[in-house]
Design an enzyme around this catalytic site. Sequence first.
Site, PDB file in Angstrom:
ATOM      1  N   ARG A 193      11.089  39.225 113.161  1.00  0.00           N
ATOM      2  CA  ARG A 193      10.328  40.248 113.880  1.00  0.00           C
ATOM      3  C   ARG A 193      11.210  40.831 114.979  1.00  0.00           C
ATOM      4  O   ARG A 193      11.730  40.100 115.828  1.00  0.00           O
ATOM      5  CB  ARG A 193       9.053  39.662 114.502  1.00  0.00           C
ATOM      6  CG  ARG A 193       8.078  39.081 113.494  1.00  0.00           C
ATOM      7  CD  ARG A 193       7.408  40.189 112.686  1.00  0.00           C
ATOM      8  NE  ARG A 193       6.417  39.652 111.776  1.00  0.00           N
ATOM      9  CZ  ARG A 193       6.505  39.690 110.456  1.00  0.00           C
ATOM     10  NH1 ARG A 193       7.549  40.245 109.869  1.00  0.00           N
ATOM     11  NH2 ARG A 193       5.551  39.194 109.709  1.00  0.00           N
ATOM     12  N   ARG A 233      11.721  64.898 125.593  1.00  0.00           N
ATOM     13  CA  ARG A 233      11.656  63.499 125.191  1.00  0.00           C
ATOM     14  C   ARG A 233      12.824  63.204 124.259  1.00  0.00           C
ATOM     15  O   ARG A 233      12.853  63.666 123.115  1.00  0.00           O
ATOM     16  CB  ARG A 233      10.312  63.173 124.541  1.00  0.00           C
ATOM     17  CG  ARG A 233       9.161  63.173 125.522  1.00  0.00           C
ATOM     18  CD  ARG A 233       9.393  62.176 126.618  1.00  0.00           C
ATOM     19  NE  ARG A 233       8.189  61.875 127.378  1.00  0.00           N
ATOM     20  CZ  ARG A 233       8.160  61.008 128.369  1.00  0.00           C
ATOM     21  NH1 ARG A 233       9.268  60.372 128.728  1.00  0.00           N
ATOM     22  NH2 ARG A 233       7.036  60.785 129.021  1.00  0.00           N
ATOM     23  N   GLU A 266       1.885  58.237 139.906  1.00  0.00           N
ATOM     24  CA  GLU A 266       2.429  59.136 138.881  1.00  0.00           C
ATOM     25  C   GLU A 266       1.774  60.514 138.927  1.00  0.00           C
ATOM     26  O   GLU A 266       2.450  61.526 138.738  1.00  0.00           O
ATOM     27  CB  GLU A 266       2.278  58.515 137.492  1.00  0.00           C
ATOM     28  CG  GLU A 266       3.195  57.340 137.247  1.00  0.00           C
ATOM     29  CD  GLU A 266       4.669  57.717 137.149  1.00  0.00           C
ATOM     30  OE1 GLU A 266       4.993  58.886 136.870  1.00  0.00           O
ATOM     31  OE2 GLU A 266       5.508  56.823 137.350  1.00  0.00           O
ATOM     32  N   PRO A 304       1.802  48.517 118.117  1.00  0.00           N
ATOM     33  CA  PRO A 304       1.690  47.063 118.024  1.00  0.00           C
ATOM     34  C   PRO A 304       2.526  46.409 116.922  1.00  0.00           C
ATOM     35  O   PRO A 304       2.674  45.195 116.909  1.00  0.00           O
ATOM     36  CB  PRO A 304       0.196  46.824 117.786  1.00  0.00           C
ATOM     37  CG  PRO A 304      -0.308  48.098 117.200  1.00  0.00           C
ATOM     38  CD  PRO A 304       0.539  49.192 117.788  1.00  0.00           C
ATOM     39  N   GLU A 312      14.538  61.081 140.104  1.00  0.00           N
ATOM     40  CA  GLU A 312      15.743  61.906 140.009  1.00  0.00           C
ATOM     41  C   GLU A 312      16.091  62.309 138.587  1.00  0.00           C
ATOM     42  O   GLU A 312      16.634  63.387 138.360  1.00  0.00           O
ATOM     43  CB  GLU A 312      16.935  61.169 140.630  1.00  0.00           C
ATOM     44  CG  GLU A 312      16.870  61.086 142.141  1.00  0.00           C
ATOM     45  CD  GLU A 312      18.075  60.375 142.732  1.00  0.00           C
ATOM     46  OE1 GLU A 312      19.075  60.169 142.012  1.00  0.00           O
ATOM     47  OE2 GLU A 312      18.008  60.033 143.919  1.00  0.00           O
ATOM     48  N   GLU A 327      14.016  62.851 136.132  1.00  0.00           N
ATOM     49  CA  GLU A 327      12.841  63.397 135.461  1.00  0.00           C
ATOM     50  C   GLU A 327      12.698  64.878 135.792  1.00  0.00           C
ATOM     51  O   GLU A 327      12.586  65.252 136.959  1.00  0.00           O
ATOM     52  CB  GLU A 327      11.600  62.630 135.957  1.00  0.00           C
ATOM     53  CG  GLU A 327      10.493  62.518 134.991  1.00  0.00           C
ATOM     54  CD  GLU A 327       9.427  61.538 135.475  1.00  0.00           C
ATOM     55  OE1 GLU A 327       8.873  60.880 134.593  1.00  0.00           O
ATOM     56  OE2 GLU A 327       9.144  61.449 136.668  1.00  0.00           O
TER      57      GLU A 327
END
Length: 189
Positions: A40, A67, A97, A119, A145, A147
């Site tokens: 796994r 992204r 946030e 998951p 910084e 972002e």
Amino acid sequence: MLNFNDFAEKTLTRKEIYKGKIIDVALDDVKLPNGQTSKRELVFHAGGVGIIALTPENKMVFVRQFRKPMEKVILEIPAGKIDEGEGKHPEDTGKRELEEETGYKCGSMTFLTSMYLSPGFSNEMMYIYQANDIKKTAHPRAQDEDELLELYELTLAEAEQAIKDQTICDAKTIYAITWWKLLIAQGSV
């Protein structure tokens, strides 16, 4: 009542592959319930918080950002990683946030749900909160910084179109829009 314990896998060994700022990665050898063994690949993450913020004009607050894993610019609800010390109070992450990413502060936060995002390989838990009584602040917290974000406020119809266009394509944001649509159907907004 269903018995889920009979499906549990037993960890035989764990090899830590990587320890990072956002994630840790490990490789486990496991014994399956049927007696066979398998591997796994695991990603460990402190968790995150997504914030549903509706303006007095009944628009939802989004941020536009690039992204890297998808090599794409998308719209998302404001969200961020739970920092050390915030784990027992994810709403603190949500308030921080919301202000950092949008310049909005809220009077309070209402917990809506939590969910595992992937998951099959990750333990990342996303907590979803509704920000109540949002107001623009004159002196918001500085953004991280590394972002670069741009604020958007969309109507429900615009948000649904963004899903169709794949400009909105992440689970937490699609959940937020579905929740918003249900609120409107119930006459709660």
